[in-house]
Motif scaffolding. Sequence first.
Motif, PDB file in Angstrom:
ATOM      1  N   ALA A  41     -37.679  -7.033 -40.164  1.00 33.77           N
ATOM      2  CA  ALA A  41     -37.690  -5.973 -39.158  1.00 33.77           C
ATOM      3  C   ALA A  41     -38.276  -4.687 -39.695  1.00 33.77           C
ATOM      4  N   PRO A  42     -39.620  -4.603 -39.771  1.00 35.51           N
ATOM      5  CA  PRO A  42     -40.217  -3.374 -40.259  1.00 35.51           C
ATOM      6  C   PRO A  42     -39.812  -2.180 -39.432  1.00 35.51           C
ATOM      7  N   GLY A  43     -39.528  -1.087 -40.136  1.00 36.83           N
ATOM      8  CA  GLY A  43     -39.114   0.119 -39.445  1.00 36.83           C
ATOM      9  C   GLY A  43     -40.294   0.878 -38.880  1.00 36.83           C
ATOM     10  N   LEU A 244     -48.550  -2.135 -21.680  1.00 35.93           N
ATOM     11  CA  LEU A 244     -49.630  -2.827 -22.385  1.00 35.93           C
ATOM     12  C   LEU A 244     -49.081  -3.731 -23.484  1.00 35.93           C
ATOM     13  N   LEU A 245     -48.043  -3.279 -24.171  1.00 36.52           N
ATOM     14  CA  LEU A 245     -47.448  -4.102 -25.222  1.00 36.52           C
ATOM     15  C   LEU A 245     -46.764  -5.326 -24.624  1.00 36.52           C
ATOM     16  N   ALA A 269     -50.928   6.726 -33.936  1.00 34.25           N
ATOM     17  CA  ALA A 269     -49.974   7.247 -32.955  1.00 34.25           C
ATOM     18  C   ALA A 269     -49.475   6.144 -32.033  1.00 34.25           C
ATOM     19  N   VAL A 270     -50.376   5.260 -31.612  1.00 33.68           N
ATOM     20  CA  VAL A 270     -49.961   4.140 -30.755  1.00 33.68           C
ATOM     21  C   VAL A 270     -49.009   3.227 -31.518  1.00 33.68           C
ATOM     22  N   ARG A 271     -49.276   3.015 -32.787  1.00 43.11           N
ATOM     23  CA  ARG A 271     -48.402   2.159 -33.582  1.00 43.11           C
ATOM     24  C   ARG A 271     -47.025   2.783 -33.756  1.00 43.11           C
ATOM     25  N   TYR A 277     -40.527   1.414 -29.968  1.00 42.07           N
ATOM     26  CA  TYR A 277     -40.179   0.526 -28.851  1.00 42.07           C
ATOM     27  C   TYR A 277     -39.560  -0.771 -29.367  1.00 42.07           C
ATOM     28  N   GLU A 278     -40.130  -1.341 -30.427  1.00 40.70           N
ATOM     29  CA  GLU A 278     -39.576  -2.565 -30.993  1.00 40.70           C
ATOM     30  C   GLU A 278     -38.185  -2.315 -31.569  1.00 40.70           C
ATOM     31  N   GLU A 279     -37.975  -1.147 -32.185  1.00 42.97           N
ATOM     32  CA  GLU A 279     -36.650  -0.821 -32.712  1.00 42.97           C
ATOM     33  C   GLU A 279     -35.623  -0.718 -31.593  1.00 42.97           C
ATOM     34  N   LEU A 280     -36.027  -0.115 -30.474  1.00 41.57           N
ATOM     35  CA  LEU A 280     -35.103   0.013 -29.345  1.00 41.57           C
ATOM     36  C   LEU A 280     -34.792  -1.347 -28.737  1.00 41.57           C
ATOM     37  N   CYS A 281     -35.774  -2.241 -28.702  1.00 41.55           N
ATOM     38  CA  CYS A 281     -35.513  -3.599 -28.197  1.00 41.55           C
ATOM     39  C   CYS A 281     -34.544  -4.340 -29.113  1.00 41.55           C
ATOM     40  N   VAL A 282     -34.746  -4.208 -30.430  1.00 41.51           N
ATOM     41  CA  VAL A 282     -33.830  -4.834 -31.384  1.00 41.51           C
ATOM     42  C   VAL A 282     -32.431  -4.235 -31.243  1.00 41.51           C
TER      43      VAL A 282
END
Length: 918
Positions: A41-43, A244-245, A269-271, A277-282
Amino acid sequence: MIRRPRQTAAKAVNYRNEESDLFDSCEEGEEWKPPEPKQKAPGRITRAPAAGEKKTAAKRPAKEPKEPKAPKEPKVPKVTRVPKPRAPRKCPKTEGVKCVKDSKVSVLPATKRKNLDEDNKHEIVKHSEFPVEGKTENSATSIKMKEERVSFFVSEPIGAHEGPSIALDGLRPKKEEVEEDFRFDEPCLKKQKTSDTRLGHTSALPSSEAQTLRNDLNMNWDLIEVLSTLTCVEPWVCANITMLLREENTVPFMVRYRKEMINHMDADAVRDVQLVYEELCVLSKKTQSVINTMRKDGVLTAELEQNLRSCRSADELDHVYSPYKKGSKLSKARRAKELGLEGAAIGLIDSPHTLDLNTWVKPGTKGLSSVEEVATGVEHILADMIAKDPETLTYVKTLCENSFVTIQSAVSKSALKEKEQEKSEEGHKQAGPHHNKNKDVDKFHLYFDFTCNIQRIQPHQTLAINRGESLKILTVKVNIPDRVKNDFIKWCINNRWRTKTFARDEIRLIIKNAVEDSYKRLILPFLTRGYRTKLTAAAEKQSIVMFVQNLRRRLLVCPVRGCVLLGVDPGFRHGCKLAFLSPTSQILHTDVVYLHNSRQQKEAEKLRQLIAKYSCTKVVIGNGTACRETESFFADLISRRFFHPLDVSYCITNEAGASIYSVSPEAVKEMPDLDPNLRSAVSIGRRVQDPLAELVKIDPKHIGIGTYQHDVSAGALKAALDSVVQECVSFVGVDINICSETLMRHVAGLNAGRARSIAEWREQNGPFVNREQLKLVKGMGPKTYQQCAGFIRINPQTLHRAAATPHPVPSLPEKPAVKKGKGKTCVNTPASFDPLDQTCIHPESYHVAQSFLSFVGGSADQIGTAGLQQSVESKVSSSSVEELAAMVGTTPETLKLIIDGLTQPPGFDIRQRTRLKY
């Protein structure tokens, strides 16, 4: 002619952390420890923008002079959020590459750029390549090239500084120095929350779809609002990026072909938004798992569930859930609640005048046998309530932000004993394991008595302190002033935890004791852990940013093409390994010469014969062992015109990772018959011929591009470096008919399996004639084709050369061809070459490009010619891009990309802009 990269000075974006949600949770009184490197889980990775002057969130640089407007009515000033600052990047000087020619020993003057700070004192020496022959700046026939618009930048390599400093990455706004940086186009607009004004043509989500996104995570907060707050990006942009993601679009595709939807943000910036967003999903998934677990255990209440769903970070979730984890010791508050004292604690606040602690006494029951024990249990419950109250925590964090909080490190007692033991053993000359340990102790002498405000500490200092603490050489503590404690206790007693009705003295004493106990036993360790965790996270992110920037610069060095090149892997005992490479990087000859022994003259004659045989004019020397001796040898021969009539020059390149690559499965597959030492020489030569194509074969962590590599999260570092490789490969573009399978797998939308399928199709059916034929490849679905098509080139020169080989090019019918494989549909595959396939224009915009060509009176066969360029420039000068975009039915961003693709010369490479004039 080759244009010099535009020099820009981007202004820094200052950030102030308003959401204090980076606090770890652990058991009561537990000490903070540096986290172990995470493998999963990269931060979130933040990007360090170029440092510059302060600017408010409402300002934006104007591109064109504005017409005078009527005076506006005065508006109520809008309070904007002050972002937190990011540490300025400092660029050390780098050595220029020496180049020696036949007539005399000469060093190519390395071009220097002055750093745009207030004093203009520091200069950066840029890396220079071989001189470009046959090119002059004042050529009358030279064509002014249009640079390809891409939204990522190349920064200077950044080194870590071990000395103490006074800047902090991320807690309080401060004035930063202006640092120069340059991009491959105009500086991208910062990912800063400015106003609701959108640039150019924008596309926002429909309200129904946006509402679906907000409720998708099943949390008590709004996804788009939290995402915007954490990343300082406008909500409509966050909504578009999220959509888009979810549609499986890659970052390079969004940055190049969906600019209007992401408000012209760059790839970094997009990354950032993607990672948050991925952290919030996790976090949402983890929250649901915790709720299910607590429901099974029978400890879940409605209030507790609401608290869990209100958490905005994993640290907050752990803080709330830690007392209920299985296997953890019961806290004092839970033991008191199990005794049934929770009602007494609630009654003490709500109706203290009716509370009688004597009624709760149960003689013979441990914890309830006396009034004192009952009062102690009530104090523990109140202390726990105070420590987990959001309003209370917010207030104490505010007090800390307005106070002088410091971090202090000192040498540990065990390290001092080891140093004393070393001194006692010096007389006996005993050097062993203790000697090496004490050498490590001396490395941390700067931090033996170190104190710094947490607002000002540098990221590399945080990592050094953490490493010293993990080695048990340093002891670390966070000092919070006593004034914070006094003000906090007064506020709790007189405001937040004041009884609703009159309370007796003994009741007020219980509340006071509970507040003091809560601060000392729970809140103070919580704040300490929070500061250490926040500083460590910011330092790791800054370290990863340094890796990313250095890797991007290494990958985007301008290639040296069109000549035979000699790669030299220097050495003493085993000799210097040689590899002669053709202009297309094919291996012509490999050999070993011993230049540093008594047979120098004989080896020099052998070297001259080989260089004359292959007409080699460029020598690349690795910077490893015997580098300087080998350089002196070649410099002496060149100064004596030993290779006359050939005009030979040399350079020194970084060979980091060449030895690891030489024994890798990739190298064995590519060069099965070569000795590993000779493979290293081949790799060294190819790093100058095409750095991007060669360095993608090596794991980025072996290239030597940063520091503190083993102190940061391995998963986060790998994810960041892999994404940068994908960006560089995609934005540069790959010729599908000659690129290697290794390079192909880094194109956006492709992976190892799809790259293998493309290579197999190419071997079986010959070269690709157009981009449409990619749809015939196994595993190439519509989404994959959409993501990768714009980054793949069909070069007519290489296509004709490949077609001339014995491999037959399949004649494909114009009718639909049935593709083999599960789930495949009929695809129309024309068999003719489309000139637009050699440009950066995406196939989805071909019809717009054709309409624009008809409008300017040109054709696709004229792509890159001076005539078409003049026609396009005349139309653009007479009408604005916005007007032309409306005429052809597209957005200004897409039309700009089409103009670039039509006016760039064939074979244009954006890496040419990184070559410096000298």
